[in-house]
Each structure stands twice: as structure tokens, then as C-alpha cells.
Write a protein that holds these residues in place. Structure first.
Motif, PDB file in Angstrom:
ATOM      1  N   UNK A 185       0.858  -1.186   0.000  1.00 48.56           N
ATOM      2  CA  UNK A 185       0.000   0.000   0.000  1.00 48.56           C
ATOM      3  C   UNK A 185       0.891   1.232   0.000  1.00 48.56           C
ATOM      4  N   UNK A 186       0.565   2.184  -0.868  1.00 49.69           N
ATOM      5  CA  UNK A 186       1.290   3.450  -0.953  1.00 49.69           C
ATOM      6  C   UNK A 186       0.346   4.556  -0.493  1.00 49.69           C
ATOM      7  N   UNK A 187       0.702   5.230   0.595  1.00 52.76           N
ATOM      8  CA  UNK A 187      -0.100   6.354   1.083  1.00 52.76           C
ATOM      9  C   UNK A 187       0.643   7.639   0.741  1.00 52.76           C
ATOM     10  N   UNK A 188      -0.011   8.506  -0.016  1.00 53.83           N
ATOM     11  CA  UNK A 188       0.589   9.767  -0.415  1.00 53.83           C
ATOM     12  C   UNK A 188      -0.036  10.887   0.415  1.00 53.83           C
ATOM     13  N   UNK A 189       0.800  11.642   1.111  1.00 50.63           N
ATOM     14  CA  UNK A 189       0.331  12.728   1.972  1.00 50.63           C
ATOM     15  C   UNK A 189       0.929  14.043   1.468  1.00 50.63           C
ATOM     16  N   UNK A 190       0.135  14.844   0.766  1.00 48.41           N
ATOM     17  CA  UNK A 190       0.653  16.146   0.335  1.00 48.41           C
ATOM     18  C   UNK A 190       0.973  17.005   1.558  1.00 48.41           C
ATOM     19  N   UNK A 191       2.027  17.785   1.462  1.00 41.49           N
ATOM     20  CA  UNK A 191       2.422  18.620   2.602  1.00 41.49           C
ATOM     21  C   UNK A 191       1.301  19.572   3.027  1.00 41.49           C
ATOM     22  N   UNK A 192       0.446  19.979   2.092  1.00 37.20           N
ATOM     23  CA  UNK A 192      -0.649  20.889   2.443  1.00 37.20           C
ATOM     24  C   UNK A 192      -1.663  20.240   3.391  1.00 37.20           C
ATOM     25  N   UNK A 193      -1.645  18.890   3.490  1.00 37.73           N
ATOM     26  CA  UNK A 193      -2.551  18.170   4.386  1.00 37.73           C
ATOM     27  C   UNK A 193      -2.056  18.128   5.824  1.00 37.73           C
ATOM     28  N   UNK A 194      -0.789  18.461   6.052  1.00 36.65           N
ATOM     29  CA  UNK A 194      -0.223  18.437   7.398  1.00 36.65           C
ATOM     30  C   UNK A 194      -0.684  19.696   8.128  1.00 36.65           C
ATOM     31  N   UNK A 195      -1.525  19.510   9.148  1.00 35.02           N
ATOM     32  CA  UNK A 195      -2.074  20.619   9.916  1.00 35.02           C
ATOM     33  C   UNK A 195      -1.083  21.079  10.981  1.00 35.02           C
ATOM     34  N   UNK A 196      -0.483  20.109  11.668  1.00 35.57           N
ATOM     35  CA  UNK A 196       0.544  20.405  12.674  1.00 35.57           C
ATOM     36  C   UNK A 196       1.370  19.152  12.903  1.00 35.57           C
ATOM     37  N   UNK A 197       2.486  19.331  13.595  1.00 37.37           N
ATOM     38  CA  UNK A 197       3.335  18.198  13.934  1.00 37.37           C
ATOM     39  C   UNK A 197       4.035  18.479  15.247  1.00 37.37           C
ATOM     40  N   UNK A 198       4.469  17.407  15.891  1.00 39.30           N
ATOM     41  CA  UNK A 198       5.235  17.555  17.131  1.00 39.30           C
ATOM     42  C   UNK A 198       6.361  16.535  17.112  1.00 39.30           C
ATOM     43  N   UNK A 199       7.414  16.855  17.853  1.00 43.94           N
ATOM     44  CA  UNK A 199       8.537  15.932  17.981  1.00 43.94           C
ATOM     45  C   UNK A 199       8.833  15.731  19.458  1.00 43.94           C
ATOM     46  N   UNK A 200       9.320  14.557  19.759  1.00 48.02           N
ATOM     47  CA  UNK A 200       9.747  14.238  21.120  1.00 48.02           C
ATOM     48  C   UNK A 200      11.142  13.650  20.997  1.00 48.02           C
ATOM     49  N   UNK A 201      12.100  14.290  21.627  1.00 50.79           N
ATOM     50  CA  UNK A 201      13.484  13.820  21.518  1.00 50.79           C
ATOM     51  C   UNK A 201      13.719  12.612  22.412  1.00 50.79           C
ATOM     52  N   UNK A 202      14.800  11.921  22.135  1.00 50.77           N
ATOM     53  CA  UNK A 202      15.172  10.754  22.934  1.00 50.77           C
ATOM     54  C   UNK A 202      15.589  11.201  24.324  1.00 50.77           C
ATOM     55  N   UNK A 203      15.364  10.340  25.299  1.00 51.09           N
ATOM     56  CA  UNK A 203      15.741  10.646  26.673  1.00 51.09           C
ATOM     57  C   UNK A 203      16.785   9.666  27.179  1.00 51.09           C
ATOM     58  N   UNK A 204      16.985   9.686  28.480  1.00 45.93           N
ATOM     59  CA  UNK A 204      17.985   8.816  29.092  1.00 45.93           C
ATOM     60  C   UNK A 204      17.604   7.346  28.970  1.00 45.93           C
ATOM     61  N   UNK A 205      16.362   7.023  29.287  1.00 42.71           N
ATOM     62  CA  UNK A 205      15.924   5.635  29.262  1.00 42.71           C
ATOM     63  C   UNK A 205      15.153   5.286  27.996  1.00 42.71           C
ATOM     64  N   UNK A 206      14.491   6.262  27.407  1.00 44.00           N
ATOM     65  CA  UNK A 206      13.773   6.063  26.146  1.00 44.00           C
ATOM     66  C   UNK A 206      14.685   6.566  25.030  1.00 44.00           C
TER      67      UNK A 206
END
Length: 125
Positions: A65-86
């Protein structure tokens, strides 16, 4: 459970030549691959036009399956950086057509930072 919400494990950077060979038939004229990330059999590809999620299905992986997501469809995004144990970093994408975010796990924080640069470039124009 959505396509990506069921994916377990972490993504690592994929060889761009192999990625381009695999998806060359679905790229439009002038579209270029910027990054690719491998997750077992699946791929997350960022081009200059869209995000392509490739989901290999079944035991043999022949069904894809190929899912195509145009950048205009991205409403918001978040990132979580790596930690000590995760040790994994996480990227969440909210799309205009979905209430729940698509979630991706990465082995290195640097991968998420690279993706954020690409996302910001293409969503903040």
C-alpha cells in the motif's frame, strides 16, 4: 488502528538510490526524494512534494500500500526527543483528514530534526 499507529519498532535512514528505484514509477516529473526511512519492510519517504508511506503487507510483502500525503494536508506536527531511558525519538503528524495523529518512531534524534526541517520548509510556505 490506523496504518501507522500499528507499526512497532524504530525507523532508520534508508539508502536513497534503493528508495528511488522502488518508488520511481509513482514519482511525478520533477519530483525528487529528499529522505527515506526504513522500518523493517515499510518505508517513509519525504519528497519535495509529499510524504509517501509504503506499507508492505502479508507474509511475503508482495502486496504493498502506498499512502501519499501532500504537505498541504499536514495541519501540525510535534517531535519528542530521545531521553535517558527512552532512546527513541518520536514524530507525530496531524492531517486535515484524521483526528488522531500518525506516529513514527526513530532511532536517532537527528533523523527527527532532519524531517522537521523538511516539514517546516514545505508546510510554512
Amino acid at each position: 488502528m490506523g496504518l501507522l499507529s500499528g507499526i512497532m519498532g524504530t525507523a532508520s535512514e534508508a539508502d536513497l538510490e534503493k528508495v528511488e528505484k522502488q518508488i520511481g514509477s509513482i514519482l511525478i516529473e520533477g519530483e525528487t526524494v529528499e529522505r527515506g526511512y526504513q522500518l523493517i519492510r515499510d518505508l517513509i519517504v519525504l519528497t519535495d512534494k509529499r510524504i509517501i508511506v509504503i506499507d508492505k503487507q502479508g507474509v511475503t510483502g508482495r502486496k504493498t500500500e502506498y499512502m501519499s500525503i501532500p504537505y498541504r494536508s499536514v495541519v501540525r506536527y510535534s517531535i519528542e526527543s530521545a531521553g535517558t531511558f527512552d532512546l527513541d525519538s518520536e514524530l507525530k503528524l496531524w492531517l486535515s483528514s484524521h483526528a488522531d495523529p500518525l506516529t513514527f518512531d526513530f532511532r536517532k534524534t537527528g533523523h527527527v530534526a532532519d524531517i522537521v526541517k523538511i516539514l517546516t520548509t514545505h508546510t510554512c510556505r
